[in-house]
Enzyme design. Structure first.
Site, short mmCIF file in Angstrom:
data_model
loop_
_atom_site.label_atom_id
_atom_site.label_comp_id
_atom_site.label_asym_id
_atom_site.label_seq_id
_atom_site.Cartn_x
_atom_site.Cartn_y
_atom_site.Cartn_z
CB THR A 1 15.37 34.03 77.82
OG1 THR A 1 16.07 32.80 78.03
CG2 THR A 1 15.04 34.64 79.17
CB CYS B 1 19.00 28.54 74.18
SG CYS B 1 20.06 30.00 74.23
CB THR B 2 18.78 31.56 69.28
OG1 THR B 2 19.11 32.57 70.24
CG2 THR B 2 17.28 31.60 68.98
CB CYS C 1 16.50 35.97 72.68
SG CYS C 1 16.77 35.72 74.45
#
Length: 269
Positions: A80, A189-190, A78
């Protein structure tokens, strides 16, 4: 059993199922390893949470799972979370902690027009470390930033068996549609590699999509490859979440397609 005699146990952690993009590359490269995946759907999306909350929830989930399955590595799949949780995780665990970083450096090397788009969550695009990556590796490029929660939700729905809302997707990406020389897109973002084909339909001018998943899989192999990779029959790949959800029964039926045997709900205080 001696640690060197078992295949490595690797935990992938994300707020949702975006980390599947990293997990699938690892499983492709290292098919016989023991994989655990935890998605904190009770805390989803992390882009809307304060840093303290992200750190607390990530630590709590990883420590709980580690008590049951001693881990050899943790992959924070992730972007973030990777911006805030890596130092506290490394302080709490004496094992490799692997994060995800937007592929700005390789994007700057492959772009022909020197015009790059960074597609990430609202939280990630605002982080100071993004400024540092651009200053260090892409000073000679124009780097557009788009922070979006909507695309994360669209990817979540796709992996749960729903069709992709192309109208909403096009609307979210509309500010980039007219940028004819935008030739490289960083999937920051994954979740976004899971909808790469749909993104490409909306942005046909983009020629290069930068996804760090394969590089992360190679990093996992590099850090743990001195371990014995003989599969243990009693070990099954396990998935965890932090709350029940409407599509849970349908989701469980598809687990084997991703290489998992079961889904268990764990509680984070």
């Amino acid at each position: 059993m001696d640690k060197k005699e078992k295949r490595p146990t690797v935990l992938f952690f994300d707020s949702g199922v975006g980390g599947f993009s990293v997990y699938r590359e690892a499983k492709k490269l290292l098919p016989n390893w023991h994989y655990l995946y935890c998605f904190d759907n009770a805390g989803f999306p992390y882009s809307e949470r304060k840093e303290e909350s992200i750190i607390h929830r990530t630590l709590a989930a990883c420590q709980l799972i580690n008590q049951r399955y001693p881990l050899d590595a943790i992959v924070i799949a992730c972007n973030t979370a990777s911006t805030v949780v890596l130092p506290p995780l490394r302080a709490a665990f004496d094992i490799p902690i692997i994060g995800t970083v937007p592929a700005i450096k390789p994007a700057s090397e492959i772009t022909k027009t020197k015009h790059i788009g960074l597609l990430a969550t609202k939280g990630t695009v605002k982080r100071h470390y993004i400024d540092e990556l651009i200053d260090k590796f892409a000073q000679d490029c124009i780097v557009e930033r788009l922070g979006t929660t909507k695309l994360v939700e669209i990817a979540e729905q796709k992996i749960r068996g729903h069709s992709v809302d192309l109208i909403s997707l096009k609307d979210e990406l509309s500010s980039w549609a007219g940028m004819a020389d935008l030739d490289t897109l960083v999937l920051g973002c994954t979740h976004f590699p899971l909808i790469k084909d749909e993104i490409q339909l909306c942005l046909p001018q983009v020629k290069y999509f930068m996804d760090p998943s394969a590089a992360i899989a190679k990093r996992i192999k590099y850090l743990l490859d001195d371990k014995n990779l003989q599969a243990q029959n009693e070990k099954y790949n396990q998935m965890f979440c932090t709350a029940h959800f409407p599509e849970e029964s349908q989701f469980k039926k598809a687990l084997h397609l991703w290489g998992f045997e079961s889904l268990e709900v764990i509680k984070i205080d």
